[in-house]
Design a protein around this motif. Structure first.
Motif, PDB file in Angstrom:
ATOM      1  N   SER A 153      20.634   5.055-123.811  1.00  0.00           N
ATOM      2  CA  SER A 153      20.512   5.423-122.404  1.00  0.00           C
ATOM      3  C   SER A 153      21.273   6.722-122.176  1.00  0.00           C
ATOM      4  CB  SER A 153      21.056   4.313-121.497  1.00  0.00           C
ATOM      5  OG  SER A 153      22.433   4.112-121.744  1.00  0.00           O
ATOM      6  N   GLY A 154      21.019   7.341-121.022  1.00  0.00           N
ATOM      7  CA  GLY A 154      21.786   8.517-120.638  1.00  0.00           C
ATOM      8  C   GLY A 154      21.086   9.850-120.787  1.00  0.00           C
ATOM      9  N   GLY A 155      19.886   9.834-121.330  1.00  0.00           N
ATOM     10  CA  GLY A 155      19.169  11.089-121.455  1.00  0.00           C
ATOM     11  C   GLY A 155      18.726  11.617-120.098  1.00  0.00           C
ATOM     12  N   GLY A 156      18.227  12.845-120.091  1.00  0.00           N
ATOM     13  CA  GLY A 156      17.762  13.427-118.845  1.00  0.00           C
ATOM     14  C   GLY A 156      17.602  14.922-118.958  1.00  0.00           C
ATOM     15  N   LEU A 157      17.483  15.546-117.803  1.00  0.00           N
ATOM     16  CA  LEU A 157      17.310  17.000-117.713  1.00  0.00           C
ATOM     17  C   LEU A 157      18.624  17.642-117.296  1.00  0.00           C
ATOM     18  CD1 LEU A 157      15.565  19.601-117.524  1.00  0.00           C
ATOM     19  CD2 LEU A 157      15.039  18.916-115.168  1.00  0.00           C
ATOM     20  N   VAL A 158      19.008  18.675-118.003  1.00  0.00           N
ATOM     21  CA  VAL A 158      20.253  19.376-117.698  1.00  0.00           C
ATOM     22  C   VAL A 158      20.052  20.859-117.940  1.00  0.00           C
ATOM     23  CG1 VAL A 158      21.172  19.088-120.033  1.00  0.00           C
ATOM     24  CG2 VAL A 158      22.746  19.370-118.095  1.00  0.00           C
ATOM     25  N   GLN A 159      20.764  21.659-117.190  1.00  0.00           N
ATOM     26  CA  GLN A 159      20.690  23.105-117.404  1.00  0.00           C
ATOM     27  C   GLN A 159      21.527  23.499-118.619  1.00  0.00           C
ATOM     28  OE1 GLN A 159      21.894  24.952-113.681  1.00  0.00           O
ATOM     29  NE2 GLN A 159      19.754  25.181-113.071  1.00  0.00           N
TER      30      GLN A 159
END
Length: 123
Positions: free
Chosen positions: A7-13
């Motif tokens: 868990s913990g993935g996502g979109l980041v700059q």
């Protein structure tokens, strides 16, 4: 048998941070060496980091000094703190486990794998 759920993935700059977690269930967590791997589209799965059952830490050169792997044996979790993210860090990140005392960078050394979590880094 060990079951792994990331868990913990996502979109980041670019330049930002993410923290991935992997929850393990099944056999005694502390008996396993845990690793993180990643796979970008069109590329082979590659080693990122590992923590051995004796606490040894291993990192790929590309993430050294930016990523930190840690484990919590009481909670049966392993985490990957990712700082200063770059667009080239974008990939599906997989948690893996092997019944061994060293943090092997080889995909084939790990018998158990999670489903993966997507990390996207925008430039």
């Amino acid at each position: 048998q060990v079951q792994l759920v990331e868990s913990g993935g996502g979109l980041v700059q670019a330049g930002g941070s993410l923290r991935l977690s992997c929850a393990a269930s099944g056999r005694t967590f502390s008996s396993y060496t845990m690793g993180w791997f990643r796979q970008a589209p069109g590329k082979e799965r590659e080693f990122v980091a590992a923590i051995s059952r004796t606490g040894g830490l291993y990192y790929a050169d590309s993430v050294k000094d930016r990523f930190t792997i840690s484990s919590d044996n009481a909670k049966n979790t392993v985490s990957l703190q990712m700082n200063s993210l770059k667009p080239e860090d974008a990939a599906i990140y997989y948690c893996a486990a092997r019944y061994g005392s060293s943090g092997s960078p080889r995909v084939t050394s790990y018998a158990y794998w999670g489903q993966g979590t997507q990390v996207t880094v925008s430039s």
